[in-house]
Scaffold this active site. Structure first.
Site, PDB file in Angstrom:
ATOM      1  N   SER A   1       0.813  -1.223   0.000  1.00 15.93           N
ATOM      2  CA  SER A   1       0.000   0.000   0.000  1.00 15.93           C
ATOM      3  C   SER A   1       0.847   1.274   0.000  1.00 15.93           C
ATOM      4  O   SER A   1       0.293   2.378   0.037  1.00 15.93           O
ATOM      5  CB  SER A   1      -0.942   0.009   1.202  1.00 15.93           C
TER       6      SER A   1
ATOM      7  N   THR B   1      -2.072   3.736   3.707  1.00 19.66           N
ATOM      8  CA  THR B   1      -1.142   4.863   3.703  1.00 19.66           C
ATOM      9  C   THR B   1      -0.235   4.831   4.924  1.00 19.66           C
ATOM     10  O   THR B   1      -0.684   4.473   6.008  1.00 19.66           O
ATOM     11  CB  THR B   1      -1.996   6.151   3.859  1.00 19.66           C
TER      12      THR B   1
ATOM     13  N   THR C   1       1.704   7.055  -0.173  1.00 19.25           N
ATOM     14  CA  THR C   1       0.852   5.887  -0.451  1.00 19.25           C
ATOM     15  C   THR C   1       0.877   5.526  -1.931  1.00 19.25           C
ATOM     16  O   THR C   1       1.187   6.371  -2.780  1.00 19.25           O
ATOM     17  CB  THR C   1      -0.611   6.201  -0.052  1.00 19.25           C
TER      18      THR C   1
ATOM     19  N   ARG D   1      -6.807   8.531 -10.539  1.00 18.22           N
ATOM     20  CA  ARG D   1      -7.392   8.869  -9.227  1.00 18.22           C
ATOM     21  C   ARG D   1      -6.295   9.273  -8.236  1.00 18.22           C
ATOM     22  O   ARG D   1      -5.233   8.646  -8.155  1.00 18.22           O
ATOM     23  CB  ARG D   1      -8.157   7.658  -8.685  1.00 18.22           C
TER      24      ARG D   1
ATOM     25  N   THR E   1      -5.578   8.174   7.490  1.00 20.26           N
ATOM     26  CA  THR E   1      -5.455   6.942   6.726  1.00 20.26           C
ATOM     27  C   THR E   1      -6.858   6.450   6.408  1.00 20.26           C
ATOM     28  O   THR E   1      -7.812   6.809   7.096  1.00 20.26           O
ATOM     29  CB  THR E   1      -4.663   5.886   7.513  1.00 20.26           C
ATOM     30  N   GLY E   2      -6.979   5.645   5.365  1.00 22.09           N
ATOM     31  CA  GLY E   2      -8.293   5.097   5.029  1.00 22.09           C
ATOM     32  C   GLY E   2      -8.774   5.595   3.683  1.00 22.09           C
ATOM     33  O   GLY E   2      -7.969   5.980   2.830  1.00 22.09           O
TER      34      GLY E   2
HETATM   35  N1  GLY Z   1      -5.687   7.096   2.046  1.00 20.06           N
HETATM   36  C1  GLY Z   1      -5.111   6.690   0.855  1.00 20.06           C
HETATM   37  C2  GLY Z   1      -5.942   6.871  -0.326  1.00 20.06           C
HETATM   38  O1  GLY Z   1      -7.157   6.929  -0.240  1.00 20.06           O
HETATM   39  O2  GLY Z   1      -5.398   6.949  -1.395  1.00 20.06           O
END
Ligand code: GLY
Length: 332
Positions: free
Chosen positions: A88, A190, A208, A218, A241-242
């Site tokens: 990740s 992340t 990330t 994206r 994070t998330g």
């Molecule tokens: N938190 C990492 C992402 O959504 O890319």
């Protein structure tokens, strides 16, 4: 570490307590706090998830050997970017729908200076490019082909990595073309890091490979100042994070810092930011978000939507994974 470096490190730790004892009002607020479960004295580092332990160890060593807190947050997360077993963060991350690993990162210092890159491919250390953007350009963020060209012109080399396991997962995804994120069990996402040095100066970093199998192009919250990361030396620092979309919509890390500026405890500030996200989104199924925060006085904390979000904590006397409080229990 040289004798002088060691003296400097120790001196930084002692300076504010000595000033406090002498009644000096210039003493950094970080050292006016009493010790307790959510306060500390001296250098302090918080990082998201289990991979934060390795990041903290690197960052701690950087500060211990005389580096700045900004050096520490850069090098700390760079260690995780180099770990090709991490799915990740960095070039070992999961690809987008077209099979490309695209990377996002940002960094911010105590004084609010910031640098970021988004949607960059084939560079090992987006965090280092982000810092270079901050220090060598008049801009905050570079993206895509422009960021890549600028990075190459500024001494960053491309690196090609092919990981059979990652390719197999992508091919498997192409077959099904569906992806249901696992909220907690994967225990990774992340890496966000916020840190305070012994003099009370703050810095933060975030990097990330983003959401697995995202649409090509994206960009999530991680490289966006105010979303994935926000640092203001007067108030505090926070990282997220998330699911990045939820964090961007609420300017999550900025929200946490502003709530701390108004006097909220870090854990309460993170909780309120999480609850805004929950209020804004009727369907939170499969949508984890977590925040970590350090207030300018050295208090710290975190909160997440679901259980399972641990953060790595490093202080003079603690080096451990700490579960955050959460609003919901993940039942799958
Ligand atoms: N938190 C990492 C992402 O959504 O890319």
């Amino acid at each position: 570490m040289s004798y002088n470096d060691r003296r400097r490190f120790i001196k930084l730790g002692l300076a504010s307590s000595a000033a406090l004892a002498a009644g000096c009002t210039d003493a950094p607020k970080a050292h006016t706090s009493t010790t307790g479960p959510d306060r500390t004295k001296g250098p302090l580092i918080l990082s998201t998830w289990k991979h934060g332990l390795a990041a903290n160890a690197t960052a701690w060593e950087v500060m211990r050997t005389g580096g700045t807190v900004l050096d520490a947050v850069e090098q700390g997360v760079a260690a995780v970017e180099s770990d090709l077993t991490n799915r990740s963060v960095g070039l070992g991350g999961m690809p987008d729908r077209d099979g490309h690993v695209t990377l996002d990162a940002c960094i911010q210092d105590h004084d609010g200076r910031a640098g970021a890159v988004a949607f960059v491919q084939r560079f090992e250390h987006p965090i280092r490019i982000a810092r270079a953007v901050m220090e060598r350009t008049p801009h905050v963020m570079l993206v895509g082909a422009g960021a890549e060209r600028w990075a190459e012109e500024n001494g960053f080399s491309r690196r090609d990595v092919e990981i059979p396991e990652v390719k197999a997962k992508w091919l498997e995804w192409l077959e099904k073309a569906e992806y249901r994120p696992v909220v907690n069990i994967e225990n990774h996402d992340t890496i966000g890091m916020v840190a305070m040095d012994a003099s009370g100066r703050l810095a933060g970093s975030c990097t990330t490979s983003g959401m697995a199998f995202k649409i090509h192009g994206r960009v999530g919250d991680s490289p966006i100042i105010g979303a994935g990361l926000f640092v203001d030396g007067e108030a505090g620092a926070a990282c997220a994070t998330g699911v990045g979309e939820l964090v961007i919509r609420t300017a999550g890390s900025h929200t946490v810092v502003e709530l701390m500026r108004q006097g909220m405890e870090p854990t309460e500030a993170c909780k309120e930011a999480v609850r805004r996200i929950i209020r804004q989104n009727k369907d939170m199924q499969d949508k984890q978000v977590g925040f970590l925060a350090i207030r300018a006085d050295g208090a710290f904390g975190g909160w997440s939507v679901y259980d399972g979000f641990d953060f790595a904590l490093r202080t003079n006397d603690r080096e451990e994974l700490v579960p955050t409080g959460h609003d919901r229990k993940w039942v799958g």
